[in-house]
Motif scaffolding. Structure first.
Motif, PDB file in Angstrom:
ATOM      1  N   UNK A 196      28.405  46.163  42.199  1.00 37.68           N
ATOM      2  CA  UNK A 196      27.746  46.318  40.892  1.00 37.68           C
ATOM      3  C   UNK A 196      26.702  45.213  40.682  1.00 37.68           C
ATOM      4  N   UNK A 197      27.074  43.992  41.061  1.00 34.34           N
ATOM      5  CA  UNK A 197      26.164  42.859  40.868  1.00 34.34           C
ATOM      6  C   UNK A 197      24.882  43.049  41.668  1.00 34.34           C
ATOM      7  N   UNK A 198      25.026  43.628  42.841  1.00 32.07           N
ATOM      8  CA  UNK A 198      23.836  43.865  43.657  1.00 32.07           C
ATOM      9  C   UNK A 198      23.016  45.040  43.091  1.00 32.07           C
ATOM     10  N   UNK A 199      23.749  46.118  42.789  1.00 32.33           N
ATOM     11  CA  UNK A 199      23.095  47.345  42.321  1.00 32.33           C
ATOM     12  C   UNK A 199      22.296  47.130  41.047  1.00 32.33           C
ATOM     13  N   UNK A 200      22.805  46.296  40.174  1.00 34.40           N
ATOM     14  CA  UNK A 200      22.159  46.103  38.876  1.00 34.40           C
ATOM     15  C   UNK A 200      21.308  44.837  38.812  1.00 34.40           C
ATOM     16  N   UNK A 201      21.225  44.120  39.930  1.00 31.33           N
ATOM     17  CA  UNK A 201      20.352  42.943  39.933  1.00 31.33           C
ATOM     18  C   UNK A 201      20.958  41.723  39.262  1.00 31.33           C
ATOM     19  N   UNK A 202      22.278  41.565  39.377  1.00 30.61           N
ATOM     20  CA  UNK A 202      22.892  40.330  38.872  1.00 30.61           C
ATOM     21  C   UNK A 202      22.877  39.252  39.959  1.00 30.61           C
TER      22      UNK A 202
END
Ligand code: ATP
Length: 498
Positions: free
Chosen positions: A16-22
């Protein structure tokens, strides 16, 4: 909702962190640099908001704490005086069997029953039978999942207190074929200036605290503070950790939020208790669920020789309870060390007694990245009923406060929506999106943790009202365009309420 003990939770969070740019892996296009992480567009906002939340609580809202920002590279004598050159070591062990490298503290114990000879190790509170021994005994004795270790009885023959710890074993493969521990200094070394000799060696700071101690007199004189008072700092720290992992939990470059609170030595105990409570409350205000937080006081043998007491604030991560922050009563050790090494007077003049005293210090040392991970883990919610993943972030720290959407791309709706967006953007972080179905647009924002979404629909064109949707409850209210900013500000401050 995903239970926090779910094994793959961390993998889903990383994704999720990668997918959403966190958060991205550092230097990813070159295969990545292990245990270094880059914060993307949403990550940098969330991280900044966490730091601002801390700074506001510890510095801005108080009259007894001031802030500072010291250089990362300091005089090498600082680290000699602080004890880091001599003592900042982790004993490092190599497993000769599987080549794993780990800290001595991570080794597992090897057990052997003195009655039946059964040998095993314990990892994550579960019994892992010794492979060699397992081959020798009946298969049915070992069939099935390893079971929970329930005490000192032998898990095979049940002999009471028949087990004795033989030696340490590898946490990866259980082998006892280990190298003896070697000391490994955790400070990164580099050279300062053009010469590369031993006289030019400097260190990247392994903590921000020393920058505060060496500036004690500068800050005291310039801010004319009275005891008790604190100096706070947020900044990068570097440790050449032997084992890293669990995403951003333990990395080699990280950020700390540290407070050194100087007090009269006889009042140290009182302030120590005060800061434990204050800091625990801060995590709750940040939005962390209280049942996932606990205090753990250090045992006598865990304490550094100079610390009178230390308590960790721990979070229930998916891999177990682990430290988020340490609060320590460090007595006068740090200032004493620098007085001795520098020959400078680092003391406070007490007008009542007309004496110089060296204050004791209560330290609160928190990690930005660990708090970031905690915030994301604690907020992560798989809403099966509505088939969506939601980051239920406290609106005060959410990277984007509000998303603005035209319901459809016609009838002038995008123009109205863009105007609203332009206005909101001058007050808070906002995001405009007109591409894709409205359902998809909502879901993207749910995953980003955006607490509110404004939609311009056909009714807007008639009566200048828009809907505001609440991320968590999915409730919607209609609000006049002119009141949108005011309503949002109130909801960010007080929550959805009702
Ligand atoms: P640990 O036992 O987990 O290594 P520590 O006791 O060495 O932590 P401190 O020296 O007390 O940690 O540092 C204060 C805080 O800084 C920790 O509570 C943690 O939040 C953060 N921190 C320390 N080391 C790291 C690291 N390698 N990566 C990320 N954060 C860290």
């Amino acid at each position: 909702m995903a239970g926090s003990n779910d094994k793959s939770l961390m993998e889903r969070i990383v994704s999720l962190c990668k997918r959403r740019g966190f958060v991205f892996q550092s230097s990813e296009i070159y295969g990545g640099l292990s245990s270094c992480w880059d914060y993307g567009p949403l990550g940098v906002e969330l991280k900044k908001n966490i730091k601002d939340f801390w700074w506001h609580s510890v510095v801005v809202s108080r009259e007894d704490v001031v802030g500072m920002d010291a250089a990362i590279i300091m005089h090498p004598k600082v680290w000699e005086a602080s004890g880091h050159v001599k003592h900042f070591h982790d004993p490092l062990i190599d497993c000769k069997n599987c080549k794993a490298r780990f800290r001595e503290g991570e080794a597992v114990f090897y057990f052997k029953c003195s009655v039946c000879g059964y040998s095993f190790t314990i990892r994550d509170k579960r019994i892992i039978p010794d492979r060699e021994f397992a081959d020798k005994i009946a298969e049915e004795d070992l069939r099935g999942e390893p079971y929970h270790y329930k005490g000192t009885n032998c898990p095979l023959c049940g002999a009471k207190k028949a087990i004795k710890v033989e030696k340490l074993a590898c946490p990866e493969c259980g082998s006892v074929n280990l190298s003896s521990p070697r000391q490994f200094n955790l400070m990164f070394k580099t050279h300062f200036g053009p010469t590369m000799d031993s006289a030019s060696i400097v260190y990247l700071r392994p903590e921000t605290a020393q920058g505060i101690f060496v500036n004690f007199d500068n800050v005291l004189t310039t801010s004319r503070a009275k005891l008790p008072f604190g100096i706070a700092q947020i900044g990068k720290a570097f440790r050449n950790e032997i084992t890293t992992g669990n995403f951003i939990f333990r990395s080699r470059e990280f950020e700390q939020m540290e407070l050194e609170y100087f007090v009269k030595p006889e009042e140290a105990e009182k302030w120590y208790e005060y800061w434990i409570n204050e800091r625990l409350e801060w995590y709750k205000k940040l939005g962390i669920r209280p049942e996932n937080l606990r205090l753990r006081e250090h045992e006598e043998d865990e304490l550094a020789h100079y610390a009178r007491a230390c308590t960790d604030i721990e979070y229930k991560f998916s891999f177990g309870w682990a430290e988020l922050e340490g609060i320590a009563d460090r007595q006068t050790y740090d200032l004493d060390q620098h007085i001795k090494a520098s020959g400078k007077m680092l003391a406070y003049y007490e007008t009542e007694t007309k004496k110089h005293i060296v204050p004791a210090v209560v330290e609160s040392s928190a990690g930005v990245d660990r708090t970031f991970l905690t915030v994301i883990l604690d907020a992560y919610w798989e809403d099966e009923e509505h088939d969506r993943v939601v980051l239920r972030l406290n609106p005060k720290i959410a990277p984007i406060k509000v998303a603005v959407f035209p319901l459809v791309n016609r009838d002038g709706m995008p123009d109205v929506a863009r105007k609203i967006y332009e206005e909101i953007k001058t007050h808070m972080s906002a995001f405009y999106d007109q591409s894709g179905s409205i359902g998809r647009r909502y879901r993207r924002q749910d995953e980003a943790g955006t607490p509110f979404a404004i939609t311009v629909d056909s009714q807007t064109l008639e009566d200048r009202t828009v809907t505001i949707r609440d991320r968590d409850s999915l409730r919607q209210i209609r609000v006049n365009i002119d009141n949108v900013v005011e309503v949002l500000k109130e909801k960010i401050e007080k929550g959805w309420g009702e």
